[in-house]
Design an enzyme around this catalytic site. Structure first.
Site, mmCIF file in Angstrom:
data_model
loop_
_atom_site.group_PDB
_atom_site.id
_atom_site.type_symbol
_atom_site.label_atom_id
_atom_site.label_comp_id
_atom_site.label_asym_id
_atom_site.label_seq_id
_atom_site.Cartn_x
_atom_site.Cartn_y
_atom_site.Cartn_z
ATOM 1 N N ARG A 13 0.822 -1.208 0.000
ATOM 2 C CA ARG A 13 0.000 0.000 0.000
ATOM 3 C C ARG A 13 0.858 1.260 0.000
ATOM 4 O O ARG A 13 1.695 1.490 0.859
ATOM 5 C CB ARG A 13 -0.903 0.022 1.223
ATOM 6 C CG ARG A 13 -1.810 1.233 1.272
ATOM 7 C CD ARG A 13 -2.537 1.244 2.595
ATOM 8 N NE ARG A 13 -3.239 2.478 2.812
ATOM 9 C CZ ARG A 13 -4.519 2.655 2.518
ATOM 10 N NH1 ARG A 13 -5.212 1.701 1.973
ATOM 11 N NH2 ARG A 13 -5.091 3.811 2.790
ATOM 12 N N ARG A 32 -3.523 5.883 -4.736
ATOM 13 C CA ARG A 32 -3.170 4.784 -3.845
ATOM 14 C C ARG A 32 -3.172 3.449 -4.592
ATOM 15 O O ARG A 32 -3.906 3.274 -5.566
ATOM 16 C CB ARG A 32 -4.082 4.723 -2.634
ATOM 17 C CG ARG A 32 -5.547 4.514 -2.856
ATOM 18 C CD ARG A 32 -6.453 5.734 -2.897
ATOM 19 N NE ARG A 32 -6.122 6.897 -2.111
ATOM 20 C CZ ARG A 32 -6.536 7.108 -0.873
ATOM 21 N NH1 ARG A 32 -7.263 6.222 -0.249
ATOM 22 N NH2 ARG A 32 -6.231 8.211 -0.256
ATOM 23 N N ASP A 40 -7.001 0.332 -1.753
ATOM 24 C CA ASP A 40 -7.821 0.776 -0.641
ATOM 25 C C ASP A 40 -8.927 -0.251 -0.448
ATOM 26 O O ASP A 40 -9.605 -0.606 -1.413
ATOM 27 C CB ASP A 40 -8.507 2.080 -1.089
ATOM 28 C CG ASP A 40 -8.428 3.177 -0.071
ATOM 29 O OD1 ASP A 40 -7.797 2.976 0.979
ATOM 30 O OD2 ASP A 40 -8.999 4.240 -0.342
ATOM 31 N N ASP A 50 -12.245 -0.582 1.882
ATOM 32 C CA ASP A 50 -13.096 0.116 2.853
ATOM 33 C C ASP A 50 -14.242 -0.777 3.283
ATOM 34 O O ASP A 50 -15.002 -1.261 2.436
ATOM 35 C CB ASP A 50 -13.693 1.382 2.222
ATOM 36 C CG ASP A 50 -12.668 2.477 1.983
ATOM 37 O OD1 ASP A 50 -11.660 2.517 2.726
ATOM 38 O OD2 ASP A 50 -12.858 3.282 1.063
#
Ligand code: ROI
Length: 162
Positions: free
Chosen positions: A81, A90, A93, A95
């Site tokens: 990451r 990025r 990710d 979530d």
């Protein structure tokens, strides 16, 4: 006893589809999974960054929310990451968007994830998985964002087989 959870995946650095497919394989070890289609979406945040690859994975798991969060952070770290700046590009990710129908608020988690209703790159893949999905009694297919958003679909749910 398992809980139905939804995890948002986003990437705009590196080989995004590969990183997301690898993450899917790891999520599949945590329970029963199903993948949305794969989308291409313009960046929310600074515009001088590449478009994102986005998808959502549904995971039926017996992990607690915090155990699942630990696993997600481990998978992000294993993907090497990188986050270059706030609201910026990025590598991967993950979530935690929804955990059953629970509302969770603590130092590490806000569930439902803030911003779900502002993000077409979350709403449209959620609808791929469950057209009737409701958040706090609100059918997401009846939101303006669901009715009016268009995103490019890069692949059907077979993007996970790479
Ligand atoms: N923008 C898009 N389109 N997709 C994302 O996954 C995404 N993730 C982020 C921010 C920087 C908010 N912008 C994004 O974290």
């Amino acid at each position: 006893m398992t809980v139905r959870t939804y995890i948002g995946l986003g990437s705009n650095l590196g080989d995004s589809q590969q990183l997301m497919a690898e993450a899917y394989t790891k999520l599949a070890m945590l329970g029963v999974v199903k993948a949305s289609r794969l989308y291409h979406s313009p960046p929310m945040g600074p515009q001088d960054q590449p478009h994102y690859h986005n998808a959502v994975v549904r995971l039926d798991t017996s992990l607690t929310a915090l155990e699942l969060l630990d696993e997600l952070q481990k998978i992000e770290n294993e993907a090497g990451r990188v986050r270059l700046r706030r609201w910026g590009e990025r590598t991967l990710d993950l979530d935690l968007l929804l955990y059953g129908d629970q509302t969770i608020q603590n130092d590490r988690l806000t569930i439902p994830h803030i911003g779900i209703f502002e993000r077409d790159f979350v709403i449209l893949p959620l609808l791929d998985l469950d057209v009737e999905l409701e958040i706090h009694g609100q059918k997401i297919r009846e939101t303006n964002i669901a009715k009016h958003s268009q995103l490019d679909v890069l692949a059907d749910s077979s993007w996970i087989n790479i």
